[in-house]
Design a protein around this motif. Sequence first.
Motif, short mmCIF file in Angstrom:
data_model
loop_
_atom_site.label_atom_id
_atom_site.label_comp_id
_atom_site.label_asym_id
_atom_site.label_seq_id
_atom_site.Cartn_x
_atom_site.Cartn_y
_atom_site.Cartn_z
N SER A 20 8.07 11.89 -1.00
CA SER A 20 8.51 12.58 -2.21
C SER A 20 7.32 12.91 -3.11
N CYS A 21 6.18 12.26 -2.88
CA CYS A 21 4.99 12.63 -3.65
C CYS A 21 4.59 14.05 -3.29
N ALA A 22 4.54 14.32 -1.98
CA ALA A 22 4.15 15.65 -1.52
C ALA A 22 5.17 16.68 -1.99
N ILE A 52 0.88 -1.17 0.00
CA ILE A 52 0.00 0.00 0.00
C ILE A 52 0.92 1.22 0.00
N CYS A 53 0.33 2.40 0.02
CA CYS A 53 1.15 3.60 0.18
C CYS A 53 1.89 3.50 1.50
N GLU A 54 3.12 3.97 1.52
CA GLU A 54 3.96 3.82 2.70
C GLU A 54 3.75 4.93 3.73
N GLY A 75 6.93 11.31 -8.68
CA GLY A 75 7.65 11.51 -7.43
C GLY A 75 7.64 10.28 -6.54
N CYS A 76 6.52 9.57 -6.49
CA CYS A 76 6.44 8.42 -5.59
C CYS A 76 7.21 7.25 -6.17
N PRO A 77 8.25 6.78 -5.49
CA PRO A 77 9.05 5.67 -6.02
C PRO A 77 8.29 4.35 -5.96
S1 SF4 Z 1 5.94 8.88 -1.62
FE1 SF4 Z 1 3.85 9.45 -1.05
S2 SF4 Z 1 2.46 8.09 -2.21
FE2 SF4 Z 1 4.54 7.23 -2.32
S3 SF4 Z 1 4.57 5.73 -0.67
FE3 SF4 Z 1 5.42 7.65 0.19
S4 SF4 Z 1 3.66 8.74 1.06
FE4 SF4 Z 1 2.84 7.08 -0.25
#
Ligand code: SF4
Lengths: 254, 542
Positions: free
Chosen positions: B189-191, B181-183, B224-226
């Motif tokens: 890095s998404c934000a 799931i999302c971590e 952005g999200c790895p």
């Molecule tokens: S970078 Fe953002 S979307 Fe990706 S796993 Fe981390 S919190 Fe979740």
Amino acid sequence: MTTWLWLIVPYVAFTSFVVGHIWRYRHDQFGWTTRSSQLYESRLLRLGSPLFHFGLLAVLGGHVLGIAVPASWTDAVGISESGYHLISVSMGTLSGLVCVAGLVILLYRRITVTAVRQATTRVDKLMYVLLVAAIGTGMLNTVGVNLLQGDYNYRATVSPWFRGLFTLSPEPGLMAKAPTSFQVHALVVLALLALWPYTRLVHVFSAPLGYLTRPYVVYRSRGDHLAARPYARAWEPPPPARPAPIVRMGRGPR
Amino acid sequence: MKLMAQLAMVMNLDKCIGCHTCSVTCKQAWTNRGGMEYAWFNNVETRPGQGYPRQYQDQDRWKGGWTLNKRGRLTLRSGSRFKRLLNIFANPDLPTVDDYYQPWTYDYENLLSAPAMDTIPTARPKSLITGEDTAVTWGANWDDDLGGGPAQIGRDPLLARVSRQVKLEFQQTFMFYLPRICEHCLNPSCAASCPSGAIYKRSEDGIVLVDQDRCRGWRQCVTGCPYKKIYFNHRTGKAEKCTFCYPRVEVGIPTVCSETCVGRLRYLGVLLYDADAVLAAASTPHEHDLYPAQLGVFLNPHDPRVVAEAERAGVPGDWIEAAAVSPVYRLIVDYQVALPLHPEYRTMPMVWYVPPLSPMVDALTQTGHDGEAAGNLFGAIESMRIPVEYLAELFTAGDVAPVRAALRRLAAMRTHMRAVNLGEPTQPAVAASVGLSTREIEAMYRLLAIAKYEERYVIPSAAVSQAHRLDALATGCSLNGDGGPGMTAFDAVAEKFHLTDTNGAGPNGKNGRINLLNWDGRNIDGLFPARAGTNEGGGRAE
Ligand code: SF4
Ligand code: SF4
């Protein structure tokens, strides 16, 4: 007729532009998006979109220079009328061509890639017609009229007319004297401006320049609305409903 | 010191049976809507395998996460802010729907409405995006159960990185399932790549969310999200992601994936951490040090100074209590059997995994050995390079030592519990050899094997009791100073697993001495002998 076309129509368009944006911003944050179609197709978009957007930005800059800046100012810094024309026609043609190239690629993509075509709404189509017309007539004015028929000094008619609308001393007669192709261009652009706030063109006003300076990670508190919120276990009756958020989901199922 | 609370998850991979119940229930709850047909906030992938979206771990291609620039500063791998803005009109690193898969349904209508014919009517596959006929060629779990089969082996980006010899030796096929799931990263890095600032981390519980009203569809976060856990809704033009089921956890019930997990392998709990230490930890130069660095960011909820600081920071009392009994903290810090997924992405992920021991047990059993005897198992963990190196690529940036240590602890638990269950004499030496007492091993077994709902999910509700805030104000701060020694979970870990000599392991009179072998480079306390006559062996003297 002159008053209608060059006084009332522009103000109606501007009003729609301004009021429409305010209305949409206040009532449709959820719909305020680029609605990018890159997820469906990336190769053509990566070619066409930057060409189109950067070309358009340059075109916009040219318009600001040609319309907002009076001829007397450029004279004052020592740019002659012919010199100005040389610059404006060459730069205008160049940026216009870049923009047209991008637009052609994007239109080709929109028509030939099924998923992209299907994601095109009716208002998108209207917007595309106006966009093509605006860029087409604009190119006609820059390349056709200026280059082939010899210079037309729009800074004596179109520009003061446009500025007059903003300084509240409108002179619709000035525009009536302009060549037909300039008149058509102005009307198409006015129509586009009037339609603007109801299309995805609104994304222009979200150009995220603040990104350059804000901290990387944004923290936000979830707020205190939860403090008093009752929670019902499955076997208890549900708590009184809070006003439900409006859920909108694009175009809904086909 | 800026103390924050984070809801975190640990998954015990040994128990995942790959049933995809979590994915399906999550989809029913969150993504069974137009525009999200291809999106699985929870997906389960077979490892080795390509993953979903295909080869998402290949960051040379997808440019997800963070990297260190030439000056050693943390930057997004996809480039500077300025470069990102220049790429805003067309994101060069965006996966298209084909990289996930073309979602499809079947034309069931035809089964009922087809006229009488000689042949049986069929339900043709139809694309869910265009509605037209489509060929089904890939899916979210297309390579399920294929493991390291010949067709897959060249396509797993992780296998490309383990040594060549290991690849050649890849005869002993092994596989396991990895639910993702999302971590809800500490350093998301998404934000950081969202130009509009629409993605935010909630300061109360650390859940990372997308503000649907502020998202403008720039789709930079997807790159952005790895972990590729942000999905672009192609109907609404907005980014969406796993919400950690916040409407559920706010009222104290587990996420849908945890609630419905058939293997009961998910654990939810609170961790306290120092938000001010995150950036430095994420900028740790060597990738192998990122896992210990992240441990160093967590705070020990049993330390009275941490509790006082938490109260001062306004963390509600039930959250502090929950942190003290957090199953997640126990697995990550107390027993150190859970490891982060891809720490080298430098996002400080907060969904951790207990690595699977079963591939090794199975391999031993297949070769006719007793797969649960301590000697055999320990030997296998040392000698079986393939699974260990592969797991290290997943969980510790390629450093096999922490993976081996975690597996050894699991192996010790198996051997010990087998002796207990068969009524054989137990060998405390086995437990001691992995740094745990037999009581701890048994507690760990209870948590991993038979823990009940309330022990697996320790979720304080979000309803804040104002009264508690008031007494917290009166308590004030009793901290000696920011980041005072002994406060971080890392220190607890270090003590426990002999990283220092302060736990009585040092020679007489040199108890405060640092063990240079394991010196973490953080401070120089204890590096130098005490001046004669004083007892200043170092900051960690007992
Ligand atoms: S970078 Fe953002 S979307 Fe990706 S796993 Fe981390 S919190 Fe979740
Ligand atoms: S529900 Fe549990 S056991 Fe089944 S696939 Fe998901 S994590 Fe694994």
